[in-house]
Design a protein around this motif. Structure first.
Motif, PDB file in Angstrom:
ATOM      1  N   TYR A  95     -53.851 -18.458  17.281  1.00 36.83           N
ATOM      2  CA  TYR A  95     -53.080 -19.120  17.923  1.00 36.83           C
ATOM      3  C   TYR A  95     -51.331 -18.285  18.322  1.00 36.83           C
ATOM      4  N   ALA A  96     -50.856 -18.183  17.319  1.00 37.22           N
ATOM      5  CA  ALA A  96     -49.849 -17.378  16.922  1.00 37.22           C
ATOM      6  C   ALA A  96     -49.331 -15.822  18.154  1.00 37.22           C
ATOM      7  N   ASN A  97     -48.566 -15.766  18.526  1.00 34.76           N
ATOM      8  CA  ASN A  97     -48.785 -15.453  20.402  1.00 34.76           C
ATOM      9  C   ASN A  97     -47.339 -14.920  20.474  1.00 34.76           C
ATOM     10  N   GLU A  98     -46.364 -15.237  19.529  1.00 30.40           N
ATOM     11  CA  GLU A  98     -45.129 -14.827  19.672  1.00 30.40           C
ATOM     12  C   GLU A  98     -44.700 -14.229  18.521  1.00 30.40           C
ATOM     13  N   PRO A  99     -44.637 -12.494  18.151  1.00 35.95           N
ATOM     14  CA  PRO A  99     -44.425 -11.865  17.159  1.00 35.95           C
ATOM     15  C   PRO A  99     -42.986 -12.690  16.446  1.00 35.95           C
ATOM     16  N   GLY A 100     -42.015 -12.888  17.361  1.00 36.10           N
ATOM     17  CA  GLY A 100     -40.476 -12.882  17.052  1.00 36.10           C
ATOM     18  C   GLY A 100     -40.297 -14.727  16.970  1.00 36.10           C
ATOM     19  N   ALA A 101     -41.590 -14.784  16.701  1.00 36.41           N
ATOM     20  CA  ALA A 101     -41.373 -16.863  16.991  1.00 36.41           C
ATOM     21  C   ALA A 101     -41.343 -16.724  15.367  1.00 36.41           C
ATOM     22  N   HIS A 102     -40.474 -17.954  14.885  1.00 39.63           N
ATOM     23  CA  HIS A 102     -41.034 -18.862  13.336  1.00 39.63           C
ATOM     24  C   HIS A 102     -41.868 -20.018  13.353  1.00 39.63           C
ATOM     25  N   TYR A 103     -42.909 -19.593  13.094  1.00 37.03           N
ATOM     26  CA  TYR A 103     -43.496 -21.043  13.417  1.00 37.03           C
ATOM     27  C   TYR A 103     -43.076 -21.966  12.201  1.00 37.03           C
ATOM     28  N   VAL A 104     -42.727 -23.306  12.907  1.00 37.90           N
ATOM     29  CA  VAL A 104     -42.657 -24.253  11.481  1.00 37.90           C
ATOM     30  C   VAL A 104     -43.597 -25.059  11.713  1.00 37.90           C
ATOM     31  N   LEU A 105     -44.212 -25.548  10.371  1.00 39.39           N
ATOM     32  CA  LEU A 105     -44.813 -26.934  10.068  1.00 39.39           C
ATOM     33  C   LEU A 105     -44.252 -27.505   9.573  1.00 39.39           C
ATOM     34  N   VAL A 106     -44.259 -28.911   9.345  1.00 38.87           N
ATOM     35  CA  VAL A 106     -43.904 -29.938   9.214  1.00 38.87           C
ATOM     36  C   VAL A 106     -44.778 -31.348   8.763  1.00 38.87           C
ATOM     37  N   SER A 107     -45.219 -31.013   7.188  1.00 39.17           N
ATOM     38  CA  SER A 107     -46.183 -32.101   6.425  1.00 39.17           C
ATOM     39  C   SER A 107     -45.863 -33.637   6.803  1.00 39.17           C
ATOM     40  N   THR A 108     -46.449 -34.795   7.949  1.00 38.28           N
ATOM     41  CA  THR A 108     -46.297 -35.993   7.328  1.00 38.28           C
ATOM     42  C   THR A 108     -47.295 -36.917   6.265  1.00 38.28           C
ATOM     43  N   ALA A 109     -48.422 -35.322   5.387  1.00 38.27           N
ATOM     44  CA  ALA A 109     -49.791 -36.114   5.010  1.00 38.27           C
ATOM     45  C   ALA A 109     -49.390 -37.282   4.664  1.00 38.27           C
ATOM     46  N   ASP A 110     -47.895 -37.292   3.390  1.00 38.81           N
ATOM     47  CA  ASP A 110     -48.204 -38.463   2.670  1.00 38.81           C
ATOM     48  C   ASP A 110     -46.345 -39.018   2.774  1.00 38.81           C
ATOM     49  N   ALA A 111     -46.318 -39.543   3.846  1.00 40.91           N
ATOM     50  CA  ALA A 111     -44.940 -39.295   4.393  1.00 40.91           C
ATOM     51  C   ALA A 111     -45.246 -41.124   5.703  1.00 40.91           C
ATOM     52  N   ASP A 112     -44.025 -42.069   4.980  1.00 43.18           N
ATOM     53  CA  ASP A 112     -44.379 -42.973   5.989  1.00 43.18           C
ATOM     54  C   ASP A 112     -43.218 -42.543   6.274  1.00 43.18           C
ATOM     55  N   ASP A 113     -42.398 -43.576   7.302  1.00 45.07           N
ATOM     56  CA  ASP A 113     -40.544 -43.816   8.076  1.00 45.07           C
ATOM     57  C   ASP A 113     -39.862 -42.942   7.217  1.00 45.07           C
ATOM     58  N   ALA A 114     -39.708 -43.346   5.972  1.00 43.78           N
ATOM     59  CA  ALA A 114     -38.868 -43.145   5.572  1.00 43.78           C
ATOM     60  C   ALA A 114     -38.706 -41.654   3.828  1.00 43.78           C
ATOM     61  N   GLY A 115     -40.440 -41.628   3.895  1.00 50.98           N
ATOM     62  CA  GLY A 115     -40.771 -41.167   2.628  1.00 50.98           C
ATOM     63  C   GLY A 115     -40.712 -39.030   2.813  1.00 50.98           C
TER      64      GLY A 115
END
Length: 143
Positions: A95-115
């Motif tokens: 689905y990455a169809n914007e060649p000039g864009a930065h694709y940012v990913l945030v993982s919340t897998a190990d996070a709680d509200d402050a983790g």
């Protein structure tokens, strides 16, 4: 390298945490050709899924019309991973169809509200994934 303000960084992380356990998604727009992320635009994950995201087609059309009216383009396209690391999946690459864009990913897998969380940025071009450094600044230098 992606340079992003602390405020925008924090908004992306907050949106990712707020939508957990579903994936969050959105865009940070900036002036055409500037490469500078400026306007935070959280989107609704139309799939409402913990394993993938999808922009609503009507919302996406409105977003692109709005950006056109403001002479903006998507500088960052972001989403969260709720159970895996912050690395693009095969679906993300498809689905990455914007060649000039930065694709940012945030993982919340190990996070709680402050983790802890992962905040990583990639360029995705022709199916090739390249991770890039992220520099968080208080403000952008004056133009």
């Amino acid at each position: 390298m992606l340079t992003i303000t602390q405020t925008l960084h924090d908004q992306i992380v907050a949106h990712s945490r707020a939508d957990h356990p579903d994936e969050a998604c959105g865009v940070v727009a900036g002036p055409v050709g500037s490469g500078r992320p400026e306007r935070f635009i959280p989107m609704l994950n139309a799939a409402r899924s913990p394993t993938f995201y999808e922009f609503d087609s009507a919302d996406l059309l409105k977003l692109y019309r709005d950006m056109d009216d403001r002479d903006e383009e998507p500088v960052i396209i972001y989403h969260s991973h709720t159970a895996t690391e912050a690395y693009p999946s095969r679906t993300d690459v498809t689905y990455a169809n914007e060649p000039g864009a930065h694709y940012v990913l945030v993982s919340t897998a190990d996070a709680d509200d402050a983790g802890p969380f992962q905040f990583r940025s990639y360029r995705i071009l022709d199916g090739e994934i390249t991770e890039e450094e992220v520099q968080v600044v208080e403000a952008y230098p004056a133009a």
